[in-house]
Structures are given as C-alpha cells and as structure tokens.
Design a protein around this motif. Structure first.
Motif, short mmCIF file in Angstrom:
data_model
loop_
_atom_site.label_atom_id
_atom_site.label_comp_id
_atom_site.label_asym_id
_atom_site.label_seq_id
_atom_site.Cartn_x
_atom_site.Cartn_y
_atom_site.Cartn_z
N LEU A 1 -27.72 39.86 17.12
CA LEU A 1 -27.37 39.00 18.25
C LEU A 1 -26.43 39.70 19.21
O LEU A 1 -26.60 39.60 20.44
CB LEU A 1 -26.73 37.71 17.73
N PRO B 1 -31.57 33.54 17.39
CA PRO B 1 -32.57 33.43 16.32
C PRO B 1 -33.69 32.46 16.73
O PRO B 1 -33.41 31.37 17.23
CB PRO B 1 -31.78 32.89 15.13
N PRO C 1 -34.87 37.43 15.93
CA PRO C 1 -34.30 36.90 17.16
C PRO C 1 -35.29 37.04 18.31
O PRO C 1 -36.25 37.81 18.23
CB PRO C 1 -33.07 37.79 17.39
#
Length: 542
Positions: free
Chosen positions: A63, A93, A309
């Motif tokens: 992330l 995600p 993600p």
C-alpha cells in the motif's frame, strides 16, 4: 532573448482538500483492512501472529509503495499539463478479491485439510497469478479502452459500485441507522455542496468523530473489548515468504480456473477506473496503472499477503472532495504504519462499523451518477445494460451466502425448487459470471446498436461469443466450450447486426447536449481520439 515559456507555480504537496480526501479515503481503506483481518481470523482461523505479524505488514508495504507511486503519477501529470487540480488515483486492497480469496480459494482448502497454513499458501499463489495476469493485461488493456465506448466502461464500473461497494455497507448502516445516518448526512452536506464547517474542519474526520461519539454514547461499543485489543499491539516487520508462495505454486493448476477470469476482471476494472478518472478530467496512462497493480499483487504475495491491491473505484469522489496528490501518499503511509504496529484490532474496538461504512455508500452514489452524467442521454439504456451482469453476480452471491447459512447449497436445493419460488438462480449465475467483462461487452453492443454502428456492434457481440465459449464470461471456469449456448446467442446477435450493417444505415447524429458533453469530457466514442489509451490536453489552469 526573453523566454515565452509560461511560469508554472510549484505544485504543493498538500492542499486543504487533501485533508477531506485523506479522512474519507483513509477510512475507506481502514474499513477494508479491518474486514480482511476479521476474515483471516474468523473464517480461515489463521493464527493472530501470522495475520498481524506477516499478512498486514506485507499489505502495508504494497500500500505505501503503490500510493507513493500514484502520488508521483499525479504530480507528473500535473506538471505535464500545467494544472494544479490533478487528483491521484486511490489504491488499496481489492474488495471483491478479499472475499473471493477467502471463501473460494482458502476456505475450501482449510475445511478439507484443517490446516490454515495450507490455505494461506494457496491464497498466496492465487494472488501471485492474479498479479502476473494483470501485468500481461497492461499490454492488452489500452487497446480495449481505445475502442470500448464510455457508456460500457462507466456502466460496468457503476454496476460494481452500486452492488459490491454500496449494498453491503448500506445493509450495515441500516442495522444501526441511529449511528450511520447522521454520518451519511454530514458527508453528503460536506462533499456534495459548497457548505463548509466552521474553521474549515475536515468533513470526513467530523463525520467519523460524530458517528463514534454517538456509538459510544449509545452503548454500541465496549470498554473491555477496547482494553483487550490494546494489549495485542506489537511491532511487526515484513519479510519475504517465498517458501510459502513456492509451496502454493507447486499445486497451481486448480487455482487457474478462478485466477484467470479474476485476473482479467482486475485489469478490466483498472481500465474502467482509469476511464472514470479521465471523465473527471485526469487522463492517466492505463499501461502505467496496470503495471503498478500487477507488481503490487506479485510483491505482496512474495511478502505473505494473499490480498491483491488495485486502483479503487472512487477517483471522482475524492476529486470532488478537493483531494489532489497528497491524500494518496498520506493514506498509504498511515495505513502501512498501522499495519506495522498491529493497530487494527484496537481501531476496530474504537470506531463503530456503522460510523465508517457510510463513506463507501457515498462513493457508490458518485460512481453510479457519473455513469449517467458523463455519457450521452441516448446511451442511458447501454449504461443500464452494463449494470445488469454485476447486479446478477451480487444477487447470486447473496443467495449462496443465505443458503450456506442454512446449511445447504443451490445445487442441493435444486434449480426446479428455486425457480418455483421465483428465484431464477441458474440464469442469474450464468449472467453474473465474469460480470465486469460481460457488462462491458453487453454495454458496448447496446451503445453501437443505438448509434446504428452495426459493424462495431457485431464485433463486440462476436467477442462476447468467444469469451463465453472459453469461459471468461458466463462460465464457471476457463475451459473449451465453457458455455456454448450463451456463445451461440452472442453469435446470433453478431449475425443480426451484420445483416443490418449491409443496409449501410446513417449513424445516429449527436444532439446539442451531447456535443456539450463531449466538449467537457471528450468524445463518448473514445476510439475517435485516443491513441494507446491516453488522451492528451494542452489546457492550462491555475
């Protein structure tokens, strides 16, 4: 000699609107990470040490890297077009995939082996395969985006947003409406109007604090739960888990049946999200986006996260909230720090779910509205057509979950019994498989029929026939002759459109409102002006 090059003010890293977007988007990602944490612990029974010590830190790395990259892309686009109002793409995600990897991939293996680590290994391999397919899609997606009409791209995205992004949060909200509805009202006033709070206090933070205060005051939260969660805080450092990944890849063949269509789903969703951002005024290079999404899934799997993600639905909403480039980087860094510190158990005990999920419903409203606002009025039926497969996929998921809770399945109940009760489960199941790609095909066919461009309609219908035959849409798995009857149906549509094309009808003439729409958002038939997936503009703004 005096230079005539315009002077461009330095791009700020943070503007006031980034604060609103940060609290809104950060809460969005927070909800999703809390959800996947609960799924790992409660459904697959993974040990808390592995969830908080490996999976969440691995997700945090993906992330923070991804959101920093999308911040850089936004600033690069702003400098190239000499604009200060470029909004970074949101990244986190993937919501559909977190449920799919848990319930379709990991849970069956856990139930069969009673070994959560075996299930985890399969999840890592599945996420890795998804990433590889998205990387391949980076070289295919721009051509699809070049020739697919906007109504089809935005319509299928709106279908995801209305169903998978909005409906579950809406259900959670109305379970505790006394907490959630005040939060939603504050968000709508602050984000859909020009009304500001005193001292320009961030509306997203204000909404979260209001809902949390109401929830605690009304007894919805528990002090003992908060105390227990605080004891579980611990620092975790991510590391590579290649042994787990390689063990999972050793038994890769069973995973391909879902990984291939869902990898296609991923890059198609990324493509529609890029189109959504372009419609809002920010024209990102699709290949750059898909390469980042694919790399994020591969790296995350290597570090131990089975949750790929992806670029999120919702760019227009964060742009409307005033977000620019800073909110994305801040979200990635803050969520990553929370992952490294094992804070998600504590956060789940502090914030009521009903105070968090209204932001997802807000995003659903924005994306659903955009599909109609940014496409010609004449194409409204095509937008609805693109919605339908996603609605079918959501409905069959709800039916399956309800039957599972009753200790049975649709197969055990039988199609005749379900049809007799007015539940056309078998048809909905076929319609909803490969929903985002199916919606794109169906929406495109309807657009080109409306415009009397029957050759293009025939091409998309023929594509639908091929995709159905190999199972990428309307099929339970990727295989030869996955659904011949649907493929034949699309083939008949292609033939009918081909026959009408022989009459050389004059294409539909855009009305004046449509011309104004094209001046604002660009041509709805993107193949007329887009090369390699990216429209360029030389407009200057402050």
């Amino acid at each position: 000699m005096v230079s005539t090059k315009p002077t461009v003010a330095p791009l700020p890293y943070w503007v006031r609107g980034d604060t609103n977007a940060f609290f809104g988007f950060g809460v969005n990602v927070l909800v999703n990470v809390l959800t996947l944490t609960g799924l790992c612990l409660a459904v697959v029974n993974l040990p808390e040490g592995e969830v908080f010590g490996t999976i969440l830190p691995a997700l945090g790395i993906a992330l923070v890297a991804g959101n920093i990259y999308y911040t850089w892309l936004a600033r690069r686009l702003a400098r190239r077009e000499q604009r200060a109002d470029v909004t970074a793409l949101p990244y986190g995600p993937s919501v559909p995939h977190m449920f799919i990897v848990i319930f379709v991939i990991m849970l069956p293996i856990y139930l069969r082996t009673q070994d959560p680590v075996r299930a985890w290994e399969a999840g890592l391999a599945w996420a890795f395969i998804i990433g590889v397919i998205v990387l391949i899609g980076a070289f295919v997606g721009p051509y699809i985006r070049r020739y697919a009409p906007r109504a089809a791209l935005l319509g299928t995205l709106a279908g995801i947003s209305i169903t998978f992004i909005s409906m579950n949060p809406a259900g959670q909200m109305w379970r505790m409406a006394w907490v959630a509805l005040p939060v939603l009202a504050l968000l709508l006033i602050g984000l859909l109007t020009d009304v500001k709070l005193p001292f320009n206090f961030p509306i997203g933070l204000a909404a979260l604090l209001l809902g949390t205060a109401i929830g605690w005051a009304g007894g919805a939260m528990s002090v003992p739960d908060l105390t227990a969660a605080a004891r579980d805080i611990a620092i975790a450092v991510p590391s590579f888990k290649l042994d787990l990944l390689l063990t999972g890849l050793a038994d890769m063949a069973p995973l391909l049946a879902t990984a291939i269509p869902l990898g296609v789903y991923n890059f198609t969703e990324g493509m529609t999200n890029v189109e959504s951002a372009a419609t809002a005024g920010d024209n990102y290079n699709l290949r750059s986006v898909l390469l980042a999404d694919g790399a994020g899934a591969v790296i995350g799997a290597a570090l131990g996260s089975p949750f790929p993600p992806a670029v999120y639905v919702g760019h227009p909403g964060w742009k409307a909230a005033g977000g620019r480039s800073g909110y994305s980087m801040a979200t990635g860094v803050v969520i990553a720090v929370l992952c490294f510190l094992g804070m998600f158990g504590l956060l789940g005990a502090i914030f009521p779910t009903a105070a968090i999920v209204p932001i997802l419903l807000y995003i659903g409203l924005l994306i659903g509205a955009q599909a109609f606002q940014a496409t010609p009025r004449a194409h409204a039926a095509a937008v609805v057509a693109a919605l339908i497969p996603n609605i079918a996929a959501w409905a069959t998921g709800q039916i399956d979950n309800a039957l599972a809770a009753a200790g049975t399945t649709a197969a055990a109940v039988g199609d005749d019994a379900l049809n007799g009760a007015g539940v056309v489960y078998d048809g909905l199941l076929v319609l909803g498989q490969g929903a985002i790609l199916a919606g794109l095909v169906l929406g495109a066919v309807v657009v080109f029929i409306i415009d009397k461009r029957f050759v293009r309609a025939a091409i998309f219908a023929g594509t639908g026939a091929v995709l159905s035959f190999i199972g990428l849409i309307h099929g339970e798995r990727v295989e030869w002759n996955a659904n011949g009857q649907v493929a034949l149906g699309y083939l008949f549509v292609a033939v009918i459109c081909g026959v009408f094309a022989l009459g050389r009808p004059t294409p539909r003439v855009p009305d004046p409102e449509e011309a104004a729409l094209e001046r604002e958002h660009g041509p709805a038939d993107v193949s007329t002006d887009r090369a390699d997936g990216e429209r360029r503009t030389s407009a200057l703004s402050g």
